[in-house]
Motif scaffolding. Structure first.
Motif, mmCIF file in Angstrom:
data_model
loop_
_atom_site.group_PDB
_atom_site.id
_atom_site.type_symbol
_atom_site.label_atom_id
_atom_site.label_comp_id
_atom_site.label_asym_id
_atom_site.label_seq_id
_atom_site.Cartn_x
_atom_site.Cartn_y
_atom_site.Cartn_z
ATOM 1 N N ARG A 233 35.141 2.007 45.845
ATOM 2 C CA ARG A 233 36.285 1.197 45.400
ATOM 3 C C ARG A 233 36.098 -0.264 45.777
ATOM 4 O O ARG A 233 36.464 -1.167 45.012
ATOM 5 C CB ARG A 233 37.588 1.739 45.998
ATOM 6 N N PHE A 234 35.529 -0.516 46.960
ATOM 7 C CA PHE A 234 35.241 -1.901 47.345
ATOM 8 C C PHE A 234 34.290 -2.547 46.339
ATOM 9 O O PHE A 234 34.513 -3.677 45.896
ATOM 10 C CB PHE A 234 34.643 -1.956 48.751
ATOM 11 N N TYR A 235 33.225 -1.845 45.988
ATOM 12 C CA TYR A 235 32.251 -2.400 45.042
ATOM 13 C C TYR A 235 32.876 -2.615 43.664
ATOM 14 O O TYR A 235 32.585 -3.604 42.989
ATOM 15 C CB TYR A 235 31.033 -1.490 44.944
ATOM 16 N N GLN A 236 33.730 -1.707 43.248
ATOM 17 C CA GLN A 236 34.391 -1.864 41.955
ATOM 18 C C GLN A 236 35.282 -3.100 41.926
ATOM 19 O O GLN A 236 35.319 -3.848 40.942
ATOM 20 C CB GLN A 236 35.210 -0.616 41.640
ATOM 21 N N GLN A 237 35.995 -3.345 43.030
ATOM 22 C CA GLN A 237 36.933 -4.460 43.083
ATOM 23 C C GLN A 237 36.246 -5.788 43.361
ATOM 24 O O GLN A 237 36.591 -6.814 42.763
ATOM 25 C CB GLN A 237 37.993 -4.179 44.156
ATOM 26 N N ALA A 238 35.257 -5.766 44.274
ATOM 27 C CA ALA A 238 34.647 -7.022 44.713
ATOM 28 C C ALA A 238 33.463 -7.443 43.858
ATOM 29 O O ALA A 238 33.203 -8.639 43.684
ATOM 30 C CB ALA A 238 34.206 -6.907 46.176
ATOM 31 N N ARG A 239 32.736 -6.456 43.326
ATOM 32 C CA ARG A 239 31.486 -6.778 42.645
ATOM 33 C C ARG A 239 31.428 -6.273 41.212
ATOM 34 O O ARG A 239 30.432 -6.489 40.516
ATOM 35 C CB ARG A 239 30.300 -6.183 43.430
ATOM 36 N N ALA A 240 32.455 -5.551 40.786
ATOM 37 C CA ALA A 240 32.481 -4.955 39.448
ATOM 38 C C ALA A 240 31.305 -4.012 39.227
ATOM 39 O O ALA A 240 30.801 -3.868 38.111
ATOM 40 C CB ALA A 240 32.507 -6.034 38.368
ATOM 41 N N PHE A 241 30.837 -3.364 40.312
ATOM 42 C CA PHE A 241 29.788 -2.354 40.212
ATOM 43 C C PHE A 241 30.431 -1.003 39.925
ATOM 44 O O PHE A 241 31.474 -0.672 40.489
ATOM 45 C CB PHE A 241 29.007 -2.233 41.533
ATOM 46 N N ASP A 242 29.793 -0.212 39.082
ATOM 47 C CA ASP A 242 30.244 1.148 38.832
ATOM 48 C C ASP A 242 29.516 2.083 39.788
ATOM 49 O O ASP A 242 28.723 2.934 39.389
ATOM 50 C CB ASP A 242 29.983 1.537 37.379
ATOM 51 N N GLY A 243 29.768 1.900 41.060
ATOM 52 C CA GLY A 243 29.085 2.677 42.086
ATOM 53 C C GLY A 243 28.871 1.836 43.316
ATOM 54 O O GLY A 243 29.490 0.775 43.485
ATOM 55 N N CYS A 244 28.008 2.287 44.199
ATOM 56 C CA CYS A 244 27.689 1.550 45.420
ATOM 57 C C CYS A 244 26.182 1.327 45.501
ATOM 58 O O CYS A 244 25.392 2.060 44.894
ATOM 59 C CB CYS A 244 28.172 2.298 46.657
ATOM 60 N N CYS A 245 25.800 0.321 46.248
ATOM 61 C CA CYS A 245 24.375 0.061 46.482
ATOM 62 C C CYS A 245 23.853 0.993 47.568
ATOM 63 O O CYS A 245 24.536 1.237 48.569
ATOM 64 C CB CYS A 245 24.172 -1.389 46.921
ATOM 65 N N LEU A 246 22.649 1.483 47.387
ATOM 66 C CA LEU A 246 22.017 2.345 48.392
ATOM 67 C C LEU A 246 21.216 1.483 49.373
ATOM 68 O O LEU A 246 19.995 1.605 49.496
ATOM 69 C CB LEU A 246 21.133 3.382 47.713
ATOM 70 N N HIS A 247 21.936 0.604 50.092
ATOM 71 C CA HIS A 247 21.267 -0.321 51.002
ATOM 72 C C HIS A 247 20.438 0.418 52.065
ATOM 73 O O HIS A 247 19.213 0.311 52.114
ATOM 74 C CB HIS A 247 22.302 -1.211 51.702
ATOM 75 N N ASP A 248 21.124 1.143 52.940
ATOM 76 C CA ASP A 248 20.439 1.784 54.061
ATOM 77 C C ASP A 248 19.531 2.933 53.632
ATOM 78 O O ASP A 248 18.420 3.086 54.172
ATOM 79 C CB ASP A 248 21.459 2.251 55.099
ATOM 80 N N PRO A 249 19.941 3.771 52.671
ATOM 81 C CA PRO A 249 19.000 4.799 52.208
ATOM 82 C C PRO A 249 17.685 4.222 51.683
ATOM 83 O O PRO A 249 16.634 4.852 51.818
ATOM 84 C CB PRO A 249 19.775 5.508 51.101
ATOM 85 N N ALA A 250 17.727 3.017 51.107
ATOM 86 C CA ALA A 250 16.489 2.422 50.597
ATOM 87 C C ALA A 250 15.472 2.203 51.704
ATOM 88 O O ALA A 250 14.261 2.359 51.485
ATOM 89 C CB ALA A 250 16.789 1.108 49.885
ATOM 90 N N ALA A 251 15.937 1.848 52.898
ATOM 91 C CA ALA A 251 15.003 1.642 54.012
ATOM 92 C C ALA A 251 14.343 2.958 54.412
ATOM 93 O O ALA A 251 13.144 2.995 54.730
ATOM 94 C CB ALA A 251 15.735 1.022 55.198
ATOM 95 N N VAL A 252 15.108 4.044 54.406
ATOM 96 C CA VAL A 252 14.532 5.358 54.715
ATOM 97 C C VAL A 252 13.504 5.748 53.663
ATOM 98 O O VAL A 252 12.397 6.223 53.985
ATOM 99 C CB VAL A 252 15.651 6.415 54.818
ATOM 100 N N ILE A 253 13.827 5.520 52.404
ATOM 101 C CA ILE A 253 12.916 5.885 51.317
ATOM 102 C C ILE A 253 11.670 5.002 51.325
ATOM 103 O O ILE A 253 10.575 5.449 50.932
ATOM 104 C CB ILE A 253 13.655 5.824 49.968
ATOM 105 N N ALA A 254 11.790 3.777 51.806
ATOM 106 C CA ALA A 254 10.613 2.917 51.917
ATOM 107 C C ALA A 254 9.605 3.456 52.924
ATOM 108 O O ALA A 254 8.413 3.131 52.857
ATOM 109 C CB ALA A 254 11.026 1.500 52.307
ATOM 110 N N ILE A 255 10.062 4.294 53.840
ATOM 111 C CA ILE A 255 9.152 4.934 54.798
ATOM 112 C C ILE A 255 8.440 6.113 54.141
ATOM 113 O O ILE A 255 7.222 6.272 54.263
ATOM 114 C CB ILE A 255 9.929 5.394 56.046
ATOM 115 N N THR A 256 9.191 6.940 53.412
ATOM 116 C CA THR A 256 8.593 8.153 52.842
ATOM 117 C C THR A 256 7.834 7.881 51.546
ATOM 118 O O THR A 256 6.853 8.564 51.246
ATOM 119 C CB THR A 256 9.680 9.209 52.560
ATOM 120 N N ASP A 257 8.295 6.888 50.784
ATOM 121 C CA ASP A 257 7.713 6.627 49.465
ATOM 122 C C ASP A 257 7.467 5.130 49.280
ATOM 123 O O ASP A 257 8.092 4.475 48.436
ATOM 124 C CB ASP A 257 8.640 7.157 48.370
ATOM 125 N N PRO A 258 6.561 4.573 50.074
ATOM 126 C CA PRO A 258 6.349 3.121 50.053
ATOM 127 C C PRO A 258 5.869 2.581 48.717
ATOM 128 O O PRO A 258 6.109 1.404 48.403
ATOM 129 C CB PRO A 258 5.298 2.895 51.150
#
Length: 320
Positions: A233-258
């Protein structure tokens, strides 16, 4: 992908301020058979540190694990403290969900001491994955200046090198919350990969993706869907995104799938004053180590992996 039956799992410490996207990242790491999370260390940021420690313990218990959770820094390395981002993550860190009441005990060591001890124990097999302010890493450097040469590297979520920030036009929140600690980390001679807003804002997760996870893993996935509703809801109101950014999960995935990320390497310095406080900017300093900061990513593959991995979370919990 590496077959976990034929290769040892990558050992990581997640340094965290949970936080909704921290919860997504932590459960992703718990559900990926290629990773061994040897502990969580906590820090202020999305919430106060006492809340971060409580929330981290709750996430560990939910996954059916008993790994250490070490309480970390309660204030920035040098600058005054700021209020947490309750309007993004909720007053207790998990959206509009009530405060959890975990029973798992807190590790007696400070986060910084725990990091140093695990570096001595695991050496180059260990990667640090900080997804909040970098205060605990700065204190760990104070405890052991040789730390950068002992571990396999650092993969962090933070910064905005080639794009605008999300606190202001210059700075990303994790770096802005403790720029002095970040400057210490970026200046140290270890292998640092930076997963910043340059790529994380390209990786969107919709409520439908979270519904898919919840359908397959009702306990863990249902929790993640429920806490993420506030965040979305924050992203929808503040950024007009239809969802949320995967900020922290991206760092984990950068370890497993660089290979799903592309990088540019250069010295990066943190601004410590003025309107640009907390900005991450490239500098031409020959005696400063370069860091690799992500400038591109395969967003569809990253999101698909995130969803598919977390769909298995309840099944893995039942096997523990």
């Amino acid at each position: 992908m590496t077959d976990p039956t034929t290769a040892s799992r990558q050992k990581i410490i997640i340094d965290t301020d949970p936080g909704v996207d921290d919860a997504l990242a932590i459960h992703l790491a718990f559900a990926d058979p290629r990773l061994e999370v040897v502990g969580l260390t906590t820090v202020f940021g999305n919430v106060h540190t006492y809340q971060a420690t409580r929330n981290a313990r709750h996430l560990v218990e939910m996954a059916g694990l008993a790994i250490p959770v070490a309480h970390g820094a309660e204030k920035p390395y040098q600058q005054p403290s700021r209020d947490p981002a309750h309007f993004i993550h909720g007053h207790e860190g998990f959206g509009d969900q009530p405060a959890p009441a975990p029973v798992l005990s807190v590790d007696p060591r400070s986060a910084a001491q725990f990091i140093c001890d695990m570096a001595d124990l695991h050496g180059k097999e260990l990667i640090l994955c900080p997804v909040g302010p970098l205060t605990n890493l700065a204190h760990a450097l104070d405890l052991d200046p040789a730390l950068p040469g002992k571990i396999g590297g650092v993969v962090l979520m933070g910064g905005a090198v080639t794009v605008p920030g999300n606190v202001n036009s210059y700075a990303e929140a994790n770096i802005h919350n403790d720029p002095h600690a970040a400057e210490m980390v970026f200046a140290a001679a270890w292998d640092v990969r930076v997963i910043g807003l340059d790529v994380t804002e390209q990786i969107l997760c919709s409520l439908q993706h979270l519904e898919e996870i919840a359908a397959a893993s009702p306990q863990i996935g249902g929790f993640l869907r429920d806490v993420s509703a506030f965040y979305i809801r924050f992203y929808q109101q503040a950024r007009a995104f239809d969802g949320c950014c995967l900020h922290d999960p991206a760092a984990v995935i950068a370890i497993t799938d660089p290979d799903w990320f592309s990088y540019h390497k250069a010295p990066v310095k943190i601004s410590l004053e003025g309107d640009t406080l907390g900005s991450t900017r490239i500098v031409a300093e020959a005696n400063r180590p370069g860091v690799r900061f992500a400038v591109g990513c395969e967003a569809d593959k990253i999101r698909a992996h995130f969803v598919a991995t977390l769909m298995q979370a309840d099944q893995l919990r039942a096997q523990r």
